[in-house]
Design a protein around this motif. Structure first.
Motif, short mmCIF file in Angstrom:
data_model
loop_
_atom_site.label_atom_id
_atom_site.label_comp_id
_atom_site.label_asym_id
_atom_site.label_seq_id
_atom_site.Cartn_x
_atom_site.Cartn_y
_atom_site.Cartn_z
N ASP A 204 22.88 11.72 -0.01
CA ASP A 204 21.93 12.67 1.10
C ASP A 204 21.49 13.87 0.39
OD1 ASP A 204 21.84 10.48 2.66
OD2 ASP A 204 23.47 11.45 4.08
N PHE A 205 22.70 14.20 -0.20
CA PHE A 205 22.27 15.51 -0.87
C PHE A 205 21.53 15.70 -2.23
CE2 PHE A 205 23.46 19.16 -3.85
CZ PHE A 205 23.52 20.19 -2.94
N GLN A 206 21.78 14.48 -3.02
CA GLN A 206 21.04 14.31 -3.96
C GLN A 206 19.44 14.19 -3.91
OE1 GLN A 206 22.15 13.74 -7.57
NE2 GLN A 206 19.71 13.97 -7.89
N ASP A 207 19.21 13.54 -2.56
CA ASP A 207 17.85 13.20 -2.04
C ASP A 207 17.08 14.56 -1.75
OD1 ASP A 207 18.11 10.44 -2.67
OD2 ASP A 207 18.48 9.97 -0.66
N ALA A 208 18.05 15.28 -1.21
CA ALA A 208 17.46 16.65 -0.36
C ALA A 208 17.22 17.51 -1.41
CB ALA A 208 18.45 17.14 0.76
N TYR A 209 18.42 17.77 -2.39
CA TYR A 209 18.18 18.93 -3.38
C TYR A 209 17.70 18.52 -4.85
CZ TYR A 209 19.72 21.46 0.57
OH TYR A 209 19.83 21.82 1.88
N GLY A 210 17.76 17.16 -5.36
CA GLY A 210 17.35 16.78 -6.62
C GLY A 210 18.75 17.00 -7.71
N TYR A 211 19.75 17.38 -7.11
CA TYR A 211 20.98 17.63 -8.33
C TYR A 211 22.02 17.06 -7.53
CZ TYR A 211 21.83 22.09 -6.05
OH TYR A 211 22.13 23.20 -5.11
N GLU A 212 23.24 16.85 -8.38
CA GLU A 212 24.52 16.52 -7.53
C GLU A 212 25.26 17.46 -6.87
OE1 GLU A 212 26.96 14.57 -10.78
OE2 GLU A 212 25.30 12.66 -11.26
N LEU A 213 25.75 16.78 -5.75
CA LEU A 213 26.97 17.68 -4.98
C LEU A 213 28.22 17.76 -5.73
CD1 LEU A 213 27.63 19.14 -2.16
CD2 LEU A 213 28.15 16.62 -1.32
N GLY A 214 28.59 19.25 -5.85
CA GLY A 214 29.73 19.32 -6.70
C GLY A 214 30.36 20.57 -6.37
N VAL A 215 31.19 21.20 -7.04
CA VAL A 215 31.54 22.48 -6.99
C VAL A 215 30.50 23.49 -7.50
CG1 VAL A 215 33.28 24.38 -7.76
CG2 VAL A 215 34.00 21.91 -7.32
N PRO A 216 30.18 24.43 -6.58
CA PRO A 216 28.80 25.32 -7.16
C PRO A 216 29.29 26.15 -8.23
CG PRO A 216 29.75 26.05 -4.93
CD PRO A 216 30.52 24.77 -5.40
N ALA A 221 23.27 27.45 -5.77
CA ALA A 221 24.06 25.87 -5.39
C ALA A 221 24.85 26.30 -4.10
CB ALA A 221 24.93 25.35 -6.56
N TYR A 222 25.61 27.32 -4.05
CA TYR A 222 26.52 27.42 -2.97
C TYR A 222 25.59 27.69 -1.68
CZ TYR A 222 29.73 29.49 0.39
OH TYR A 222 30.55 29.56 1.67
N GLU A 223 24.74 28.09 -1.48
CA GLU A 223 23.57 28.35 -0.46
C GLU A 223 22.90 26.99 -0.28
OE1 GLU A 223 19.90 31.02 1.08
OE2 GLU A 223 21.04 31.62 -0.77
N ASP A 224 22.51 26.22 -1.10
CA ASP A 224 22.16 24.90 -0.89
C ASP A 224 23.09 24.05 -0.37
OD1 ASP A 224 19.70 25.63 -2.02
OD2 ASP A 224 20.12 24.36 -3.91
N ILE A 225 24.08 24.06 -0.53
CA ILE A 225 25.32 23.25 0.03
C ILE A 225 25.75 23.86 1.31
CG2 ILE A 225 27.95 22.73 -0.13
CD1 ILE A 225 27.38 22.81 -3.17
N PRO A 555 19.95 26.45 -9.33
CA PRO A 555 21.16 25.96 -8.71
C PRO A 555 21.85 25.13 -9.80
CG PRO A 555 19.47 24.70 -7.67
CD PRO A 555 19.00 25.75 -8.32
N GLU A 556 23.44 25.17 -10.06
CA GLU A 556 24.18 24.59 -10.85
C GLU A 556 25.59 24.27 -10.29
OE1 GLU A 556 26.27 24.97 -15.18
OE2 GLU A 556 25.02 26.65 -14.59
#
Length: 569
Positions: A204-216, A221-225, A555-556
């Motif tokens: 779901d996260f990959q679909d919404a933001y285009g990158y992998e969910l992980g430790v920001p 990236a923190y704000e996206d999560i 974001p990274e």
């Protein structure tokens, strides 16, 4: 109170520890080793007994004396007060009253003793954040000279200062040690590992933001999560993507002086603190003398990076945190992630790992955690080589105004509660590590899988990028209170972040100007720069840094297991 502390209180009653015998007693020491330490130590039993025998012998001149010490109220100090103080009394014959009060109250008592010369407490557990104050006012015994002078006969041959991990933070620029660490904890990124590794949530996260969910890795990236998780329902619980606190209270100041600004990238490169501009935005000259906090004097407290830091925190608190968080203090907000409805927290003090470990909501049935700890992400102004977080180093501090014999007795107690005999068991309770030997012990190798990365962090070289307030701050008690008062105005909306920080830096400079006029801090006291247009300093290398045209960097994220692997390498 946890099971260990309950059993320890029972031990105290069985020995009569709480009543406090009048004479040193090696039999009490042996029973303490049997019933409390139980072999959980980095010392052999023979060496434990030898260390306890030294305390019995060294305490002989002070038997029957009553001393008073104080610390803030956290799990580690509760254990010291409720378990170790009665044990020390039974073993040495020195009656210890170890008071537990709020951190702000500890600073207030210490400040009163400094100003009045009245001996309120015989020793303080005082954060190393005050090191800049102590080295300038001359009101604290420097322990380097103490241990070879008036404190020589009561300094343990097994103290082993080289084993402590926090003494670099309690040492002055001339190499003198001013405080002895008794607990240490970092602020780290905390997240729900079980949710971050759930295949559906990851997709779901990959679909919404285009990158992998992980430790920001960064704040973008923190704000996206935070946005992604806020409002989602997981296992029947409404989730929030951020946890913080915002009440106008002294602890609100710590929220920002405890390295939030350096995490954003406000200060200069340097470890343990940025030089010449630190994480408070205070600039010092080549002689370690403060010269300003506002941009007009070369400081960074009201710089674009500082505004970015405060704006970000307020924005996330309002959008992605439980509504009650805005009215919470440090101590109220800390245990909230243990309730099971927080996805991540940028700013988790590891002193709250103890309640996390005790919570069924965030622990698996096999005793492993559903969460992990990792380095906090950094802001867009951050540069390689800057500190990325804060370490709280609560440390035993002896005031010059304390009579010598009372200071000597208190020094014995300080060494007892930090001794190698005691330290592993104390660390088991509070998880606030102070010794390398404890961190690297087989005991904590065994416990590591249940502590969510805490042990791995403290064993890693990354640990050195987390540090307390440094020596740039000339008067912590006076300057710290200005932070929560001014930041509180930004939190409430009474002022913009820029307006609040403009006032904060002016208030700080007013204090430093008074110190300069008084001339009471000697060669390390403030020597304020002349004011000039801020543009001059913004054009110089380092802090204060000019505003970036775009503060939204790409974001990274990084996989947690990859991160931990990098530490071991």
């Amino acid at each position: 109170m946890n099971v260990l502390m309950k059993s320890s209180t029972a031990l105290g009653l069985s020995l009569g520890l709480l009543a406090g015998p009048a004479f040193a007693d090696m039999d009490a020491a042996m029973q303490f080793l049997d019933d409390e330490i139980k072999g959980v130590s980095t010392l052999t039993r023979e060496d434990q007994e030898a260390e306890m025998q030294w305390f019995v012998d060294a305490a002989a001149p002070y038997q029957g004396m009553s001393i008073n010490v104080v610390s803030e109220t956290i799990t580690t100090h509760e254990y010291e007060s409720q378990v170790l103080a009665p044990a020390f009394t039974a073993i040495t014959g020195i009656q210890v009253t170890h008071d537990l009060i709020g951190e702000g109250d500890v600073v207030e008592k210490l400040q009163t003793q400094m100003q009045s010369g009245e001996n309120i407490y015989d020793a303080y557990v005082n954060d190393s954040d005050l090191i800049g104050t102590h080295i300038r006012y001359g009101q604290v015994r420097n322990l380097t000279d103490w241990m070879t002078g008036e404190g020589a006969d009561v300094t343990s041959p097994t103290l082993n200062l080289d084993d402590f991990i926090g003494t670099e933070f309690t040492t002055s620029p001339d190499g003198k040690l001013y405080q002895l660490p008794t607990q240490q904890f970092a602020n780290l990124y905390w997240f729900r590992y079980d949710w971050f590794t759930d295949p559906q949530i990851m997709a779901d996260f990959q679909d919404a933001y285009g990158y992998e969910l992980g430790v920001p890795v960064n704040w973008s990236a923190y704000e996206d999560i935070a946005e992604f998780f806020t409002g989602r329902e997981i296992d029947g619980v409404e989730v929030y993507g951020n946890m913080d606190y915002g009440k106008k209270d002294p602890s609100l100041g710590w929220r920002y002086t405890d390295a939030w600004m350096s995490m954003a990238g406000m200060g200069d490169v340097g470890e343990p603190n940025g030089l010449p501009v630190d994480e408070w935005g205070i600039r010092v000259n080549e002689n370690s003398q403060p010269v300003g906090a506002c941009m007009a004097r070369g400081g960074a407290t009201n710089s674009p990076a500082a505004v970015y830091a405060v704006d970000s925190a307020i924005n996330w608190l309002q959008k992605y945190s439980p509504p009650s968080a805005m009215g919470m203090t440090f101590s109220e907000a800390g245990p909230v992630p243990a309730q099971g409805n927080i996805a991540q927290q940028m700013f988790m003090y590891t002193t709250f790992v103890a309640p996390l470990v005790a919570s069924d909501a965030v622990m698996n049935e096999d005793g492993t955690p559903k969460w992990r700890l990792a380095p906090s992400p950094h802001g867009v102004y951050w540069e390689e080589g800057m500190k990325v977080g804060y370490q709280d180093v609560g440390s035993w501090t002896l005031m010059e105004s304390t009579p010598v014999d009372r200071a000597q007795a208190a020094w014995l107690y300080a060494q007892f509660v930090t001794s190698m005999t005691v330290d592993v068991v104390k660390s088991d309770v509070g998880l606030t590590f102070i010794r390398n030997s404890t961190i690297n012990s087989d005991h904590f190798t065994d416990r590591a899988p249940n502590l969510g990365g805490l042990v791995e962090f403290y064993r890693s070289p990354a640990r050195t990028q987390w540090s307390p307030t440094g020596t740039n701050v000339p008067d912590y008690p006076k300057l710290a209170q200005l932070w929560w008062q001014n930041i509180g105005d930004a939190m409430s909306g009474a002022k913009t972040s820029q307006e609040a920080l403009d006032q904060l830096c002016l208030d700080m400079e007013s204090v430093m100007e008074r110190l300069e006029r008084a001339g009471i801090q000697g060669d390390l006291g403030p020597v304020m720069n002349e004011e000039q247009d801020a543009s001059y300093w913004l054009e110089q290398p380092g802090a204060p840094k000019p505003a970036l045209a775009d503060e939204n960097e790409a974001p990274e994220t990084i996989g947690y297991d990859e991160l931990v692997s990098s530490w071991s390498q």
